[in-house]
Design an enzyme around this catalytic site. Structure first.
Site, short mmCIF file in Angstrom:
data_model
loop_
_atom_site.label_atom_id
_atom_site.label_comp_id
_atom_site.label_asym_id
_atom_site.label_seq_id
_atom_site.Cartn_x
_atom_site.Cartn_y
_atom_site.Cartn_z
N ASP A 24 9.29 2.85 -1.12
CA ASP A 24 8.38 3.73 -0.49
C ASP A 24 8.74 3.28 1.24
O ASP A 24 8.51 2.21 1.67
CB ASP A 24 7.04 3.03 -0.77
CG ASP A 24 5.94 3.75 0.48
OD1 ASP A 24 4.60 3.52 -0.16
OD2 ASP A 24 6.36 4.41 1.47
N TYR A 78 1.04 -1.17 0.08
CA TYR A 78 0.13 -0.03 -0.04
C TYR A 78 0.98 1.50 -0.06
O TYR A 78 1.87 1.34 0.90
CB TYR A 78 -0.83 -0.13 1.23
CG TYR A 78 -1.67 1.07 1.32
CD1 TYR A 78 -1.49 2.20 2.55
CD2 TYR A 78 -2.88 1.66 0.55
CE1 TYR A 78 -2.31 3.33 2.61
CE2 TYR A 78 -3.62 2.59 0.92
CZ TYR A 78 -3.35 3.61 1.86
OH TYR A 78 -4.07 4.63 2.01
N LYS A 125 5.08 9.64 8.36
CA LYS A 125 5.01 9.04 9.77
C LYS A 125 6.28 9.67 10.48
O LYS A 125 6.04 10.86 11.30
CB LYS A 125 5.39 7.61 9.71
CG LYS A 125 4.10 6.93 8.83
CD LYS A 125 4.03 5.40 8.80
CE LYS A 125 2.87 4.90 7.83
NZ LYS A 125 1.68 5.06 8.52
P1 KE4 Z 1 -0.62 8.45 4.46
O1 KE4 Z 1 -0.98 8.92 3.18
O2 KE4 Z 1 -1.67 7.67 5.14
O3 KE4 Z 1 0.35 9.28 5.46
O4 KE4 Z 1 0.59 7.45 4.02
C1 KE4 Z 1 0.29 6.40 3.03
C2 KE4 Z 1 1.29 5.32 3.11
C3 KE4 Z 1 2.29 5.17 2.04
N1 KE4 Z 1 3.17 4.22 2.16
C4 KE4 Z 1 3.31 3.20 3.11
C5 KE4 Z 1 4.09 2.28 3.38
C6 KE4 Z 1 2.10 3.09 4.38
O5 KE4 Z 1 2.12 2.40 5.32
C7 KE4 Z 1 1.22 4.50 4.03
C8 KE4 Z 1 0.18 4.52 5.21
N2 KE4 Z 1 0.27 3.35 6.24
C9 KE4 Z 1 -1.33 3.26 6.92
C10 KE4 Z 1 -1.00 1.95 7.87
N3 KE4 Z 1 -0.85 0.61 7.16
C11 KE4 Z 1 -1.82 4.52 7.56
C12 KE4 Z 1 -3.07 3.99 8.17
C13 KE4 Z 1 -4.17 4.57 7.60
O6 KE4 Z 1 -4.43 4.25 6.47
O7 KE4 Z 1 -5.16 4.98 8.38
#
Ligand code: KE4
Length: 427
Positions: free
Chosen positions: A239, A144, A267
């Site tokens: 990523d 993701y 993060k």
């Molecule tokens: P954000 O747009 O949520 O800040 O980041 C997206 C993203 C991109 N790449 C990786 C590897 C990620 O894990 C994420 C977001 N992670 C999720 C948890 N697996 C965020 C939690 C959520 O979606 O509420």
């Protein structure tokens, strides 16, 4: 456990906010329960609105690697806040955070701040397409990278053909140039690159997958991605939104000694405030506006409060021995969980890389998304609810990793293992 006030707040939220939450996973639907509303946190513990206290292994989905409300992060934030909140103009803080990231991550010579991981990966892909003048991108099933249209793809029936939108509202045309391949599958990737490599703008990958549960790369998977992207003039994008500063100061790329052309972050570099970033080789990054033709912008990019929290967090994790301690505590936790599950006769497949941990309820080794989906989801739900009843706050999905911070001391780990022993004995 008393959860009356959480339930009242959830009832109040649902008519106003889709599912009562501002990000779907928080709704706890996949584990068949309702979310708890949190009112404060400190160190490794969260307190919900009913006064229940939990040892927290979500850590805001990764950012809280030094624990909640670390005094030095709070002090840095308070100092920035005392001068203002946002200017829409450059500040020295943005330079400081850029200097820290570029010093820590060898492959990053230049970096652009954005406001989320989604923005970081979306922008990195646009940059890769602009730089290579190619359109097709490759991602991997179960990885993701945020919710940009081009990345919301379900693997099609044919490995490198018919891709299916992973969300309603994503036109097929928007994902027509996205291929999704099996993670850790060197042969399939090599075949696709042999056929299409010269048309590929970039390959984007979680160098340690954390969004199908924790699935580490199996050598020579990442090595092959690096070799064949180089051979065909495609860019390799790591990523590291989750792995960056989580599994080593220099991220997965430092841990494995494999260096991408572009890296995405989020993060931890925001220390709990909204920050994302993408960076890499200078001659690629200079293609970004205003120095180049690839457009990307953001009102609150480089926000001083977020920068201050990120700078303070990165200073703390740069202290000698920080990762050794995290690694040791993570190892003690994951081996303790595995031992207790085995003692209770419950098949689990566990993984740990640095301070990233994963536990699947399956007796199969998990090397890709198809394996991850062999997990017993009803068992995971029982585990999640049992641990929450016993004061341990986990990610409400089998397909997430969990995280330790420097605030998770031996007492917290002992309490977690005791809770797991109780829960496994009732499953
Ligand atoms: P954000 O747009 O949520 O800040 O980041 C997206 C993203 C991109 N790449 C990786 C590897 C990620 O894990 C994420 C977001 N992670 C999720 C948890 N697996 C965020 C939690 C959520 O979606 O509420």
């Amino acid at each position: 456990m008393k959860t009356d006030i959480s339930r009242q707040l959830f009832d109040r939220a649902r008519p106003l906010i889709p599912g009562g939450v501002n990000s779907p996973v928080r709704a706890c639907r996949s584990v068949g329960t309702d979310p708890l509303f949190i009112c404060e946190a400190n160190g490794c513990r969260l307190t919900d609105v009913d006064g229940n206290v939990f040892i927290d292994y979500v850590g805001s989905w990764g950012p809280m690697i030094v624990g909640h409300r670390h005094p030095k992060v709070v002090a840095a934030l308070s100092d920035a806040l005392s001068r203002g909140t946002s200017y829409g103009a450059p500040t020295e803080l943005e330079i400081e955070l850029a200097e820290q990231v570029c010093a820590a991550v060898p492959s990053v010579e230049m970096i652009r701040m954005v406001n989320s991981g989604t923005e970081a990966t979306m922008s990195a892909i646009r940059l890769a397409r602009g730089y290579t003048q190619r359109n097709t991108i490759i991602k991997f099933d179960g990885c993701y990278h945020g919710h940009a249209d081009a990345l919301l793809v379900e693997a099609g029936s044919g490995v490198a053909t018919l891709q299916i939108p992973g969300s309603s509202g994503v036109p097929s045309a928007f994902i027509a140039e996205t291929l999704s391949l099996p993670y850790n599958d060197v042969d399939t990737f090599s075949e696709v690159m042999q056929k299409k490599g010269d048309d590929i703008a970039c390959v984007i990958v979680e160098p340690i997958a954390g969004n199908m549960g924790l699935v580490p790369p199996i050598s020579p998977f990442l090595e092959t991605l690096r070799r064949l992207t180089e051979k065909h003039g495609a860019l390799l994008i790591f990523d590291e939104v989750m792995t960056g500063f989580r599994v080593a100061l220099g991220g997965a790329q430092q841990r494995f000694g494999i260096f991408p052309d572009l890296s995405c972050f989020g993060k931890i570099i925001g220390g709990g405030l909204p920050v994302g970033a993408y960076g890499g080789r200078r001659e690629i990054m200079e293609q970004i506006a205003p120095t180049g033709p690839v457009y990307q912008a953001g009102t609150l990019s480089g926000n001083p409060l977020a920068m201050a929290a990120g700078i303070a967090t990165l200073a703390l994790i740069s202290e000698p021995g920080f990762y050794d301690t995290l690694e040791a505590r993570s190892h003690r936790l994951i081996t303790g969980l595995a031992e207790r599950a085995e003692k209770a006769g419950i098949p689990v497949s566990c993984a740990q890389v640095g301070a990233m941990l994963g536990l699947f309820f399956t007796d199969q080794p998990v090397k890709n998304y198809a394996d991850a989906k062999t997990s017993d989801l009803s068992r995971f739900s029982a585990y999640y609810k049992g641990m929450r009843e016993n004061g341990v706050y986990l990610a409400p999905s089998q397909f997430e990793a969990f995280f330790i911070s420097s605030a998770h001391d031996d007492t917290a780990i002992d309490q977690t293992l005791a809770a797991a022993e109780t829960v496994f004995s009732c499953m």
